[in-house]
Design a protein around this motif. Structure first.
Motif, PDB file in Angstrom:
ATOM      1  N   ARG A 365       6.961   0.229 -14.990  1.00 32.89           N
ATOM      2  CA  ARG A 365       7.441  -0.320 -15.600  1.00 32.89           C
ATOM      3  C   ARG A 365       7.339  -1.970 -16.601  1.00 32.89           C
ATOM      4  O   ARG A 365       7.894  -2.353 -17.138  1.00 32.89           O
ATOM      5  CB  ARG A 365       9.045  -1.268 -14.771  1.00 32.89           C
ATOM      6  N   ARG A 366       5.197  -2.143 -16.003  1.00 30.86           N
ATOM      7  CA  ARG A 366       5.586  -3.591 -16.985  1.00 30.86           C
ATOM      8  C   ARG A 366       4.491  -3.315 -17.506  1.00 30.86           C
ATOM      9  O   ARG A 366       2.843  -3.198 -16.640  1.00 30.86           O
ATOM     10  CB  ARG A 366       4.909  -4.807 -15.823  1.00 30.86           C
ATOM     11  N   PRO A 367       3.513  -2.224 -18.275  1.00 29.29           N
ATOM     12  CA  PRO A 367       2.827  -1.624 -18.908  1.00 29.29           C
ATOM     13  C   PRO A 367       1.719  -2.404 -19.674  1.00 29.29           C
ATOM     14  O   PRO A 367       0.735  -2.423 -19.583  1.00 29.29           O
ATOM     15  CB  PRO A 367       3.731  -0.539 -19.869  1.00 29.29           C
ATOM     16  N   THR A 368       2.548  -3.715 -20.707  1.00 28.40           N
ATOM     17  CA  THR A 368       1.393  -5.055 -20.747  1.00 28.40           C
ATOM     18  C   THR A 368       0.498  -5.798 -20.063  1.00 28.40           C
ATOM     19  O   THR A 368      -0.768  -6.380 -19.890  1.00 28.40           O
ATOM     20  CB  THR A 368       2.288  -5.786 -21.200  1.00 28.40           C
ATOM     21  N   ARG A 369       1.108  -5.434 -17.994  1.00 32.27           N
ATOM     22  CA  ARG A 369      -0.004  -5.767 -17.192  1.00 32.27           C
ATOM     23  C   ARG A 369      -0.957  -5.308 -17.419  1.00 32.27           C
ATOM     24  O   ARG A 369      -1.006  -4.322 -16.984  1.00 32.27           O
ATOM     25  CB  ARG A 369       0.869  -6.275 -15.931  1.00 32.27           C
ATOM     26  N   PRO A 370      -2.464  -6.428 -17.182  1.00 35.21           N
ATOM     27  CA  PRO A 370      -3.355  -5.240 -16.476  1.00 35.21           C
ATOM     28  C   PRO A 370      -3.457  -4.258 -14.789  1.00 35.21           C
ATOM     29  O   PRO A 370      -2.550  -5.172 -14.009  1.00 35.21           O
ATOM     30  CB  PRO A 370      -4.727  -6.513 -16.846  1.00 35.21           C
ATOM     31  N   GLU A 371      -3.958  -3.606 -15.114  1.00 35.14           N
ATOM     32  CA  GLU A 371      -3.607  -2.406 -13.067  1.00 35.14           C
ATOM     33  C   GLU A 371      -4.054  -4.040 -12.059  1.00 35.14           C
ATOM     34  O   GLU A 371      -5.422  -4.053 -12.153  1.00 35.14           O
ATOM     35  CB  GLU A 371      -4.344  -1.600 -13.620  1.00 35.14           C
ATOM     36  N   PHE A 397     -10.800  -0.178  14.652  1.00 36.26           N
ATOM     37  CA  PHE A 397     -10.117  -0.227  13.158  1.00 36.26           C
ATOM     38  C   PHE A 397      -9.566   0.264  11.962  1.00 36.26           C
ATOM     39  O   PHE A 397     -11.312   1.288  11.526  1.00 36.26           O
ATOM     40  CB  PHE A 397     -10.327  -1.997  12.566  1.00 36.26           C
ATOM     41  N   LEU A 398      -9.052   1.630  11.954  1.00 34.45           N
ATOM     42  CA  LEU A 398      -8.213   2.293  10.466  1.00 34.45           C
ATOM     43  C   LEU A 398      -8.349   1.449   9.348  1.00 34.45           C
ATOM     44  O   LEU A 398      -7.672  -0.081   9.524  1.00 34.45           O
ATOM     45  CB  LEU A 398      -7.333   3.453  10.307  1.00 34.45           C
ATOM     46  N   VAL A 399      -9.303   1.687   8.465  1.00 29.75           N
ATOM     47  CA  VAL A 399      -9.485   1.402   7.276  1.00 29.75           C
ATOM     48  C   VAL A 399      -9.199   1.934   5.564  1.00 29.75           C
ATOM     49  O   VAL A 399      -9.264   2.893   5.511  1.00 29.75           O
ATOM     50  CB  VAL A 399     -10.459   0.845   6.683  1.00 29.75           C
ATOM     51  N   TYR A 400      -7.687   1.282   4.937  1.00 29.14           N
ATOM     52  CA  TYR A 400      -7.384   2.134   4.096  1.00 29.14           C
ATOM     53  C   TYR A 400      -7.670   0.919   2.700  1.00 29.14           C
ATOM     54  O   TYR A 400      -7.274   0.421   2.890  1.00 29.14           O
ATOM     55  CB  TYR A 400      -5.267   1.847   4.358  1.00 29.14           C
ATOM     56  N   GLU A 401      -6.947   1.463   1.923  1.00 31.34           N
ATOM     57  CA  GLU A 401      -7.167   0.992   0.208  1.00 31.34           C
ATOM     58  C   GLU A 401      -5.830   1.205  -0.254  1.00 31.34           C
ATOM     59  O   GLU A 401      -5.438   2.285  -0.562  1.00 31.34           O
ATOM     60  CB  GLU A 401      -8.441   1.611  -0.177  1.00 31.34           C
ATOM     61  N   ALA A 402      -5.776   0.016  -0.593  1.00 30.02           N
ATOM     62  CA  ALA A 402      -4.249   0.281  -1.346  1.00 30.02           C
ATOM     63  C   ALA A 402      -4.010   0.114  -2.790  1.00 30.02           C
ATOM     64  O   ALA A 402      -5.153  -1.384  -3.324  1.00 30.02           O
ATOM     65  CB  ALA A 402      -2.925  -1.539  -1.449  1.00 30.02           C
ATOM     66  N   SER A 403      -3.619  -0.345  -3.491  1.00 31.67           N
ATOM     67  CA  SER A 403      -4.216   0.283  -5.108  1.00 31.67           C
ATOM     68  C   SER A 403      -2.524   0.622  -6.086  1.00 31.67           C
ATOM     69  O   SER A 403      -1.569   0.622  -5.650  1.00 31.67           O
ATOM     70  CB  SER A 403      -4.981   0.926  -6.043  1.00 31.67           C
ATOM     71  N   ALA A 404      -3.105   0.176  -7.190  1.00 32.34           N
ATOM     72  CA  ALA A 404      -0.933   0.083  -7.989  1.00 32.34           C
ATOM     73  C   ALA A 404      -0.975   2.159  -7.920  1.00 32.34           C
ATOM     74  O   ALA A 404       0.516   2.233  -8.484  1.00 32.34           O
ATOM     75  CB  ALA A 404      -1.393   0.249  -9.695  1.00 32.34           C
ATOM     76  N   ASN A 405      -1.810   2.717  -7.007  1.00 36.99           N
ATOM     77  CA  ASN A 405      -0.928   4.025  -7.400  1.00 36.99           C
ATOM     78  C   ASN A 405      -0.238   5.158  -6.467  1.00 36.99           C
ATOM     79  O   ASN A 405      -0.682   5.511  -6.175  1.00 36.99           O
ATOM     80  CB  ASN A 405      -2.106   4.604  -8.226  1.00 36.99           C
ATOM     81  N   GLY A 486       0.636  -8.585  -4.711  1.00 35.72           N
ATOM     82  CA  GLY A 486       0.598  -8.858  -6.481  1.00 35.72           C
ATOM     83  C   GLY A 486       2.087  -9.985  -6.834  1.00 35.72           C
ATOM     84  O   GLY A 486       1.703 -10.547  -7.449  1.00 35.72           O
ATOM     85  N   GLU A 487       3.140 -10.038  -6.120  1.00 39.79           N
ATOM     86  CA  GLU A 487       4.090 -11.160  -5.889  1.00 39.79           C
ATOM     87  C   GLU A 487       3.363 -12.532  -5.995  1.00 39.79           C
ATOM     88  O   GLU A 487       4.393 -13.540  -6.345  1.00 39.79           O
ATOM     89  CB  GLU A 487       5.093 -10.779  -5.621  1.00 39.79           C
ATOM     90  N   ALA A 488       2.285 -12.759  -5.293  1.00 39.36           N
ATOM     91  CA  ALA A 488       1.894 -14.306  -4.899  1.00 39.36           C
ATOM     92  C   ALA A 488       0.677 -14.151  -5.933  1.00 39.36           C
ATOM     93  O   ALA A 488      -0.342 -14.991  -5.146  1.00 39.36           O
ATOM     94  CB  ALA A 488       1.299 -14.532  -3.653  1.00 39.36           C
ATOM     95  N   GLY A 489       0.241 -13.668  -6.629  1.00 36.11           N
ATOM     96  CA  GLY A 489      -0.746 -13.874  -7.422  1.00 36.11           C
ATOM     97  C   GLY A 489      -1.728 -13.409  -6.884  1.00 36.11           C
ATOM     98  O   GLY A 489      -3.216 -14.095  -7.482  1.00 36.11           O
ATOM     99  N   GLU A 492      -4.887 -10.001  -9.035  1.00 40.43           N
ATOM    100  CA  GLU A 492      -5.480 -10.608 -10.572  1.00 40.43           C
ATOM    101  C   GLU A 492      -6.804  -9.683 -10.536  1.00 40.43           C
ATOM    102  O   GLU A 492      -7.919 -10.278  -9.452  1.00 40.43           O
ATOM    103  CB  GLU A 492      -5.502 -12.137 -11.359  1.00 40.43           C
ATOM    104  N   ARG A 493      -7.846  -9.398 -11.377  1.00 42.10           N
ATOM    105  CA  ARG A 493      -8.630  -8.866 -11.447  1.00 42.10           C
ATOM    106  C   ARG A 493      -9.692  -9.940 -11.035  1.00 42.10           C
ATOM    107  O   ARG A 493     -11.267  -9.568 -10.114  1.00 42.10           O
ATOM    108  CB  ARG A 493      -9.060  -8.327 -13.083  1.00 42.10           C
TER     109      ARG A 493
END
Length: 503
Positions: A365-371, A397-405, A486-489, A492-493
């Motif tokens: 929904r926000r295509p202009t923002r970088p992933e 500890f179990l380790v998980y990776e979260a991404s935009a997808n 993400g909401e807290a900024g 960013e890359r």
């Protein structure tokens, strides 16, 4: 109704291994026939999701081995050491069956009995097959598995199938004899010891033939490979490609255990094990060719309980001598427990599909923002797929990776026990420092509770402690925390650590 964010991987149909468990989205096991997915649905070693809910058991009935590996030293009576080849007592088939029946009655979540050593089960065919024969009669509701180096496999495939063994693991570290010569100093073949490249040549040929024969008979085959930096690290990509082409459905790339105190050749010669980053990168590289197992704990050959725990001391032979088990009643109880587990899993999948939207859909929904960048999060859990463990009580500890997808499971990291039970968890600074080093690269730790002292030290290390999602499903909570970052900024890359969220 509160709307939360979850990865597209949630709620994979048929109880199979979702992408959050096996890696990237393309690794789902949904492509497998329903009959195969049913076989692994409650198998904690063959299904990532199942390992949150079901237990396994190994019996050590096979002391002899027919090959020598540079990474192996089969120690006995070493109860504080957890790695393949280590056992506290070697059992006869009769003793093993008695122990299995007792464990199955006491731990109704136990679904799988495996023979994995301490030597090679198929180098001890009489002891191994007699154990399976008795168990198929006396405990027909338990899945039977065997792990092998594959040298003797082709000649025993018929016997394996005869005893209803539907899951076999083959350790295949190479498909190139030149690489194999650096891993295996010798094999015992046709009543003589063979060394060097010739030994590796024979072993590889037997492994590949056995794999093809098992697949042709409908047996599910998982391939284990030990990642040895500088020896087979790059080569394992070719191993993965070859074994997938021949029908293996799951590949487990494990890190070399090479501490000198274990007494292995590699350990004594200074061969290092892989870093967490090297292991994850190699698993990702192999994942392009087949589904990857990332939840392996490299269990002892007499392990009992959920993956990540070992209750073997509760079931030593001297403690079982007076027990009489009504296994018919135990089977009925086990069936009830398994039905409740499956109902809970189904409810969780349905809840995810009804109340969660995908991160990917929000991103589109926000295509202009970088992933946004990917984030690693560590989770303290005792099982059930929930965040349900105190930070100070965690041994891993179990380790998980979260991404935009998506949210995907990366692996586990073992640590020393930081807290001995005191609610404040205010001591043990040295162990805590080690734990923080183990969690290097993780930006968040999700747990049910955490003390003031470790909270502050984690924040100082750039790791955000988070106890707000206690008793919630792991993937759901990871996705929500990622959205909040993400909401807290913080996504960013250019970077930005998550610890600012916990203030």
């Amino acid at each position: 109704m509160e709307l939360k964010v979850i990865s597209d991987a949630a709620g994979a149909p048929g109880g199979g291994c979702a992408s959050s468990g096996c890696g990237a989205g393309g690794e789902k096991l949904a492509h497998l026939p329903e009959a195969i997915r049913a076989k692994i649905n409650n198998h904690p070693c063959f299904s990532d999701d199942a390992h949150h809910h079901y237990a396994r058991m190994h019996v050590a009935v096979a002391p002899a081995c027919n090959i020598q590996c540079h990474y192996c030293n089969r120690k006995y009576d070493c109860s504080n050491e957890s790695r393949p080849g280590v056992v506290s007592e070697v059992l006869t088939p009769d003793q093993a069956v008695k122990k299995v029946v007792a464990v199955a009655a006491a731990i109704p979540q136990m679904t799988v009995l495996g023979i994995a050593g301490p030597g090679d089960p198929l180098a001890n065919p009489q002891r191994t097959l007699e154990t399976f024969r008795q168990l198929s009669e006396k405990a027909p509701d338990i899945k039977l598995c065997v792990s092998t180096n594959g040298l003797a496999l082709p000649g025993l495939v018929d016997e394996i199938c005869k005893h209803n063994i539907e899951h076999v693991t083959i350790t295949i570290n190479c498909v190139d004899p030149d690489v194999g010569a650096k891993i295996y100093p010798w094999i015992f073949w046709n009543n003589r010891r063979v060394t060097g490249r010739k030994a590796a040549e024979i072993l590889i040929a037997q492994q590949q033939e056995g794999l093809e024969m098992l697949v042709a008979r409908g047996v599910l085959v998982k391939v284990n490979s030990v990642l040895i930096p500088g020896v087979n690290a790059e080569h394992l990509k070719e191993v993965s490609r070859v074994v997938k082409a021949k029908g293996a459905f799951l590949h487990n790339v494990m890190p070399l255990i090479a501490e000198p105190e274990h007494g292995t050749f590699y350990g004594l010669m200074g061969q290092r094990g892989p870093t967490n980053e090297e292991l994850s990168a190699l698993q990702d590289a192999c994942a392009g060719d087949m589904a990857m197992m990332r939840h392996c704990r490299q269990c002892r050959a007499d392990a009992v309980g959920m993956l990540g725990e070992d209750r073997g001391d509760e079931f030593k032979l001297d403690k079982l001598s007076e027990q009489e088990i009504d296994y018919a009643a135990a089977m009925a109880r086990r069936a009830e427990v398994h039905a409740a587990i499956e109902a809970s899993r189904a409810a969780q999948r349905n809840a995810s599909s009804e109340t969660f939207v995908s991160i990917a859909s929000l991103t589109r929904r926000r295509p202009t923002r970088p992933e946004p960048r990917r984030v690693l999060m560590a989770v303290a859990t005792t099982g059930g797929g929930l965040i349900n463990q105190h930070f100070g009580h965690a041994r891993e500890f179990l380790v998980y990776e979260a991404s935009a997808n998506d949210v995907r499971f990366i692996g586990h990291r073992k640590v020393d026990l930081y807290c001995s039970g005191d609610e404040t968890c205010g001591d043990g600074e040295t162990v805590l420092a080690k734990t923080i080093r183990v969690l290097d690269g993780c930006e968040v730790v999700l747990c049910s509770r955490i003390g003031y002292e470790p909270w502050g030290q984690l924040e100082a290390a750039g790791i955000a402690p988070n106890g707000e999602h206690a008793m919630e499903p792991i993937e759901d909570a990871v996705a929500v925390v990622y959205r909040e970052m993400g909401e807290a900024g913080l996504l960013e890359r250019s970077g930005g650590t998550a610890h600012r969220m916990s203030a």
